[in-house]
Write a protein that holds these residues in place. Structure first.
Motif, PDB file in Angstrom:
ATOM      1  N   CYS A   1      13.899   6.980 -49.277  1.00  8.12           N
ATOM      2  CA  CYS A   1      13.951   6.592 -47.868  1.00  8.12           C
ATOM      3  C   CYS A   1      14.782   5.329 -47.679  1.00  8.12           C
ATOM      4  O   CYS A   1      15.581   5.226 -46.739  1.00  8.12           O
ATOM      5  CB  CYS A   1      12.539   6.377 -47.319  1.00  8.12           C
ATOM      6  N   ILE A   2      14.593   4.353 -48.566  1.00  3.43           N
ATOM      7  CA  ILE A   2      15.342   3.097 -48.466  1.00  3.43           C
ATOM      8  C   ILE A   2      16.835   3.341 -48.678  1.00  3.43           C
ATOM      9  O   ILE A   2      17.669   2.869 -47.899  1.00  3.43           O
ATOM     10  CB  ILE A   2      14.805   2.075 -49.493  1.00  3.43           C
ATOM     11  N   VAL A   3      17.166   4.101 -49.725  1.00  2.75           N
ATOM     12  CA  VAL A   3      18.582   4.389 -50.012  1.00  2.75           C
ATOM     13  C   VAL A   3      19.210   5.168 -48.866  1.00  2.75           C
ATOM     14  O   VAL A   3      20.319   4.861 -48.408  1.00  2.75           O
ATOM     15  CB  VAL A   3      18.718   5.162 -51.337  1.00  2.75           C
ATOM     16  N   GLY A   4      18.507   6.202 -48.408  1.00  2.00           N
ATOM     17  CA  GLY A   4      19.038   7.020 -47.314  1.00  2.00           C
ATOM     18  C   GLY A   4      19.227   6.231 -46.040  1.00  2.00           C
ATOM     19  O   GLY A   4      20.253   6.366 -45.361  1.00  2.00           O
ATOM     20  N   THR A   5      18.256   5.399 -45.700  1.00  2.00           N
ATOM     21  CA  THR A   5      18.349   4.598 -44.479  1.00  2.00           C
ATOM     22  C   THR A   5      19.458   3.559 -44.581  1.00  2.00           C
ATOM     23  O   THR A   5      20.226   3.349 -43.643  1.00  2.00           O
ATOM     24  CB  THR A   5      17.005   3.898 -44.195  1.00  2.00           C
ATOM     25  N   TYR A   6      19.546   2.897 -45.729  1.00  2.00           N
ATOM     26  CA  TYR A   6      20.576   1.875 -45.917  1.00  2.00           C
ATOM     27  C   TYR A   6      21.978   2.482 -45.853  1.00  2.00           C
ATOM     28  O   TYR A   6      22.907   1.882 -45.310  1.00  2.00           O
ATOM     29  CB  TYR A   6      20.380   1.175 -47.266  1.00  2.00           C
ATOM     30  N   SER A   7      22.136   3.691 -46.385  1.00  2.00           N
ATOM     31  CA  SER A   7      23.464   4.291 -46.488  1.00  2.00           C
ATOM     32  C   SER A   7      24.054   4.676 -45.134  1.00  2.00           C
ATOM     33  O   SER A   7      25.261   4.861 -45.022  1.00  2.00           O
ATOM     34  CB  SER A   7      23.410   5.532 -47.383  1.00  2.00           C
ATOM     35  N   VAL A   8      23.212   4.812 -44.110  1.00  2.00           N
ATOM     36  CA  VAL A   8      23.724   5.224 -42.802  1.00  2.00           C
ATOM     37  C   VAL A   8      24.650   4.166 -42.220  1.00  2.00           C
ATOM     38  O   VAL A   8      25.771   4.460 -41.771  1.00  2.00           O
ATOM     39  CB  VAL A   8      22.565   5.512 -41.828  1.00  2.00           C
ATOM     40  N   ARG A   9      24.200   2.896 -42.221  1.00  2.00           N
ATOM     41  CA  ARG A   9      25.013   1.817 -41.635  1.00  2.00           C
ATOM     42  C   ARG A   9      25.188   0.639 -42.582  1.00  2.00           C
ATOM     43  O   ARG A   9      25.629  -0.429 -42.171  1.00  2.00           O
ATOM     44  CB  ARG A   9      24.381   1.346 -40.316  1.00  2.00           C
ATOM     45  N   ASN A  10      24.815   0.845 -43.859  1.00  2.00           N
ATOM     46  CA  ASN A  10      24.895  -0.233 -44.858  1.00  2.00           C
ATOM     47  C   ASN A  10      24.199  -1.495 -44.348  1.00  2.00           C
ATOM     48  O   ASN A  10      24.733  -2.598 -44.434  1.00  2.00           O
ATOM     49  CB  ASN A  10      26.357  -0.548 -45.211  1.00  2.00           C
ATOM     50  N   SER A  11      23.004  -1.299 -43.833  1.00  2.00           N
ATOM     51  CA  SER A  11      22.301  -2.398 -43.179  1.00  2.00           C
ATOM     52  C   SER A  11      20.894  -2.548 -43.740  1.00  2.00           C
ATOM     53  O   SER A  11      20.079  -1.623 -43.664  1.00  2.00           O
ATOM     54  CB  SER A  11      22.231  -2.143 -41.669  1.00  2.00           C
TER      55      SER A  11
END
Length: 502
Positions: free
Chosen positions: A397-407
């Motif tokens: 979840c963390i990797v997937g969420t971060y990868s959307v906007r690199n945020s």
């Protein structure tokens, strides 16, 4: 050359060994990306966009569209098994899919999802091939008032979510408020950002969905004493005659709804899934079963979101207008390859278009063929103790969420919404109402303001146009029915009690 001849020529192109290998690879890439929470078709298409630059255009767009279609399907796997939707389109699937998993019917739920996805995708692809000119002309009749009315109709889903209507309305209002955070789309001014530049782009859908559903579920399972998942062997049965008879009408209705909603630019497969789920509840003889493991609650959103994914390609090919976020990326890929979709595209690039159509047609059969072995491998995670599986889910979840906007800000938002979802579930708050407001909020706000600009502030524009007026009247009627139905049931129960004691 007839449409059938063009399709057969496209099929011959697809069946060339290299193109068939590309198509098969795209399906497996889509399976993996869709099944991992936080990864979506948009992300996969963006990642692979540079790769396609050196490819033949036909092969490139077969690859991108096949990934798009298979990603929409595979989001149901983690939605059903872990209540962690792999894609936003699979949010509604978790509402009945996960309860079936808890009841020991994970294989049955997955089978329903696979079959519904394939049928919805096939219906959408056939509509894409046969009715592209007609459906595109219908979409052209929709202007801002019609889009606003459709968003209002979508928001009436809160009346069918079960539980208290007031909680559903509060959830939708919260989602609508979250949708207003960021830069005003019409004036460019900041709203509710409190000077935080991370909020300038608004609150992303992925952090909210992943937080409310996946993180909150991990917290509930861990803190609630359910730290170990029982060893379970999931046997997927796709073709079950009894189930097929039960969900047949739902599949037909949801596939048609998905196609119609999908071709409307900017609406998307998530909205199609929500509306179809709502209609399944409304037409059901046992609406109280939804949310507790109703097969129709899986069939409706899965047939609709896969049909809508194909329908979203109609305005892309016929008008040059993307029907969803992923098709907007695909439009950019067309431009990158020196191609311009639009009214003359069917003539100038007929071979490419029908190769894509044939590829999408085959993709739906590949979903039926490859889904069982893929799920068999994926569900081996069920044998991992939840104390180990929970952190893995959180990491994904963390990797997937971060990868959307690199945020990292989005990651903190996701964790915050996870805590919020965990607390709200304790009072049985309908979390999907928040998602509903967040998804439909930008559409409703933008189209409302554009409509009022068209009419110079006259609200009668929504009732003076036949399509928008019909949609609004239907919305009002459905809300009235939702309010009146429980009152009528209580009145009948009291009458029966009086007759019994008299």
């Amino acid at each position: 050359m007839t449409m059938l001849d063009s399709f057969l020529n496209g099929l011959a192109v697809v069946l060339q060994p290299m193109n068939l290998l590309i198509l098969t690879s795209a399906v497996f890439i889509g399976f993996i990306g869709g099944a991992l929470p936080g990864i979506s078709g948009v992300i996969l298409v963006v990642i692979l966009l540079p790769v396609t630059y050196g490819m033949d255009p036909t092969a490139a767009f077969m690859l991108l569209t096949a990934i798009y279609g298979s990603t929409v399907f595979s989001g149901l796997i983690t939605a059903i098994l872990y209540r962690a939707p792999g894609t936003p389109e699979a949010v509604m699937t978790s509402f009945d899919g996960y309860p079936m998993t808890q009841q020991g019917q994970a294989g049955k739920a997955l089978g329903i999802g696979v079959l519904s996805s394939a049928i919805g995708g096939l219906v959408g692809t056939i509509a894409l091939i046969v009715f592209t000119p007609l459906l595109a002309s219908v979409a052209l009749r929709f202007s801002s008032p019609e889009y606003f009315a459709l968003a209002i109709l979508g928001l009436t889903v809160v009346a069918s979510l079960g539980g208290k209507l007031i909680l559903g309305l509060i959830g939708a209002a919260l989602g609508l408020f979250i949708a207003t955070i960021g830069i005003d789309p019409l004036t460019g001014t900041s709203r509710y950002t409190f000077g935080n530049l991370n909020l300038a782009e608004g609150v992303g859908l992925i952090p909210v969905i992943v937080g409310l559903f996946a993180i909150s579920e991990v917290m509930k399972r861990t803190l609630g004493g359910d730290a170990h998942q029982p060893l379970t062997k999931v046997k997927v049965k796709i073709f079950d005659s009894a189930i097929m008879r039960k969900i047949g009408v739902t599949l037909s209705r949801s596939s048609i709804l998905g196609v119609v909603i999908g071709i409307l630019p900017g609406i998307g497969a998530s909205t199609a899934a929500m509306v179809s789920y709502s209609e399944a509840v409304r037409w059901s003889k046992h609406p109280e079963a939804f949310g507790k493991g109703a097969p129709e609650g899986i069939a409706a959103p899965e047939a609709a979101n896969n049909a809508a994914a194909m329908g979203a390609l109609v305005p892309l090919f016929a008008l040059g207008i993307p029907g969803s976020g992923t098709t907007a990326i695909i439009l950019g890929a067309f431009i990158m390859h020196g191609l311009q979709p639009g009214p003359t595209f069917m003539v100038t690039s007929s071979e490419l278009i029908y190769a894509v159509f044939a590829g999408l047609f085959i993709v739906n059969f590949m979903i039926l063929l490859f889904s069982k072995p893929f799920i068999a491998l994926f569900t081996r995670l069920l044998n991992i103790p939840y104390s180990a599986l929970g952190p893995i889910i959180i990491m994904c979840c963390i990797v997937g969420t971060y990868s959307v906007r690199n945020s990292m800000f989005d990651v903190w938002l996701m964790l915050g919404f996870g805590v919020l979802g965990f607390l709200l579930e304790k009072i049985r708050f309908p979390l999907v109402a928040i998602i509903l407001g967040l998804v439909l909020g930008p559409i409703a706000e933008s189209e409302l303001r554009r409509s009022l600009a068209m009419s110079q502030g006259d609200l009668s524009i929504f009732l003076s146009r036949p399509i928008s007026a019909t949609l609004i009247y239907i919305s009002c009627l459905l809300l009235v029915i939702a309010i009146a139905a429980p009152l009528i049931r209580k009145y009948k129960q009291r009458s029966k009690c009086r007759e019994t004691f008299s």
